[in-house]
Design an enzyme around this catalytic site. Structure first.
Site, mmCIF file in Angstrom:
data_model
loop_
_atom_site.group_PDB
_atom_site.id
_atom_site.type_symbol
_atom_site.label_atom_id
_atom_site.label_comp_id
_atom_site.label_asym_id
_atom_site.label_seq_id
_atom_site.Cartn_x
_atom_site.Cartn_y
_atom_site.Cartn_z
ATOM 1 C CB ILE A 88 -7.636 -9.539 -14.055
ATOM 2 C CG1 ILE A 88 -6.128 -9.302 -14.257
ATOM 3 C CG2 ILE A 88 -8.407 -9.105 -15.303
ATOM 4 C CD1 ILE A 88 -5.499 -10.093 -15.380
ATOM 5 N N GLY A 128 0.776 -1.235 0.000
ATOM 6 C CA GLY A 128 0.000 0.000 0.000
ATOM 7 C C GLY A 128 0.806 1.284 0.000
ATOM 8 C CG HIS A 184 1.314 -1.552 -15.404
ATOM 9 N ND1 HIS A 184 1.057 -2.820 -14.905
ATOM 10 C CD2 HIS A 184 2.343 -1.685 -16.275
ATOM 11 C CE1 HIS A 184 1.891 -3.675 -15.474
ATOM 12 N NE2 HIS A 184 2.681 -3.019 -16.303
HETATM 13 C C1 GAR Z 1 3.188 -1.015 -7.430
HETATM 14 O O1 GAR Z 1 4.462 -0.955 -8.028
HETATM 15 C C2 GAR Z 1 2.112 -1.011 -8.488
HETATM 16 O O2 GAR Z 1 2.389 -0.184 -9.575
HETATM 17 C C3 GAR Z 1 2.115 -2.453 -8.896
HETATM 18 O O3 GAR Z 1 2.292 -3.160 -7.698
HETATM 19 C C4 GAR Z 1 2.985 -2.367 -6.749
HETATM 20 C C5 GAR Z 1 2.139 -2.242 -5.496
HETATM 21 O O4 GAR Z 1 2.828 -1.580 -4.479
HETATM 22 N N1 GAR Z 1 0.909 -2.803 -9.590
HETATM 23 C C6 GAR Z 1 0.871 -3.701 -10.561
HETATM 24 O O5 GAR Z 1 1.829 -4.343 -10.926
HETATM 25 C C7 GAR Z 1 -0.493 -3.888 -11.215
HETATM 26 N N2 GAR Z 1 -0.392 -4.595 -12.449
HETATM 27 P P1 GAR Z 1 2.080 -0.888 -3.264
HETATM 28 O O6 GAR Z 1 1.116 -1.926 -2.665
HETATM 29 O O7 GAR Z 1 3.175 -0.542 -2.321
HETATM 30 O O8 GAR Z 1 1.334 0.315 -3.784
#
Ligand code: GAR
Length: 204
Positions: free
Chosen positions: A95, A14, A112
């Site tokens: 998804i 998060g 992304h």
């Molecule tokens: C982030 O890098 C986000 O962009 C990616 O997962 C991570 C989550 O981190 N999302 C994807 O790959 C979606 N396809 P977070 O929980 O610390 O925000």
């Protein structure tokens, strides 16, 4: 001032949710209010961040809902009950089907960690995206915020920001730099842009 009500969907740490929380506190999200956080994992640290910020949260798992269709039905009902205007996928690792994305068309955005259309679509999430970028040997990567439609990572692009690859980068180092230099800046900016747009549309 009228504000668009935002729900953030999460699955993990998060940090992007945190960037939104910090932006709202700093007055950088004047047309939006973080109203709800929904996690599809009970152990997501993002839930702690929501709690610390005093944001209402809920856990909905596919298993508890009897599968994907049940999950999307319960999620849609919750979002409508809470009168959510904008749904932000922030590290949400599942998804959403065409019924769901169609029902909330123009109201769902996703962050992304690459420059779409590179390293995106089914199977490209989290660290895997950065592994693929390094394996390919690209010299520039970045992050993209886009609308969500029925094609994974296929909706209209809202904002992008490039990040340079450095010698000696590992997937972990690159992931962190893409977050710091791109994602945490881009997502609050895109959220504010889309909130303003949604409010304008609501006013007719
Ligand atoms: C982030 O890098 C986000 O962009 C990616 O997962 C991570 C989550 O981190 N999302 C994807 O790959 C979606 N396809 P977070 O929980 O610390 O925000």
């Amino acid at each position: 001032m009228k504000k668009a009500r935002i729900a953030v969907l999460v699955s993990g740490g998060g940090t992007n949710l945190q960037a939104l929380i910090d932006a709202e506190k700093a007055g950088k999200l004047p047309h939006g209010v973080l109203a709800l956080v929904v996690s599809n994992r009970a152990d997501a640290y993002a839930l702690v961040r929501a709690n610390n910020a005093g944001i209402e949260s809920a856990v909905l798992t596919r298993k508890d809902c009897g599968g994907q269709a049940g999950f999307e039905e319960r999620l849609a009902a919750l979002l409508e009950e809470k009168q959510i205007d904008l749904i932000i996928l922030a590290g949400f690792m599942s998804i959403l089907g065409a019924d769901f994305t169609g029902r909330f068309a123009g109201r769902i955005i996703n962050i992304h960690p690459s420059l779409i259309p590179s390293f995106c679509g089914k199977g490209f999430y989290g660290l895997k995206v950065h592994e693929a970028a390094l394996n390919y040997g690209v010299k520039v990567t970045g992050a993209t915020v886009h609308y969500v439609n029925e094609i994974p990572d296929g909706g209209q692009i809202i904002l992008q920001k490039p990040v340079m690859i450095r010698p000696g980068d590992t997937p972990e180092l690159l992931q962190r730099r893409v977050m710091e230099q791109a994602e945490w800046k881009l997502l609050p900016r895109a959220a504010e842009l889309v909130c303003r747009k949604i409010l304008k549309e609501k006013e007719g």
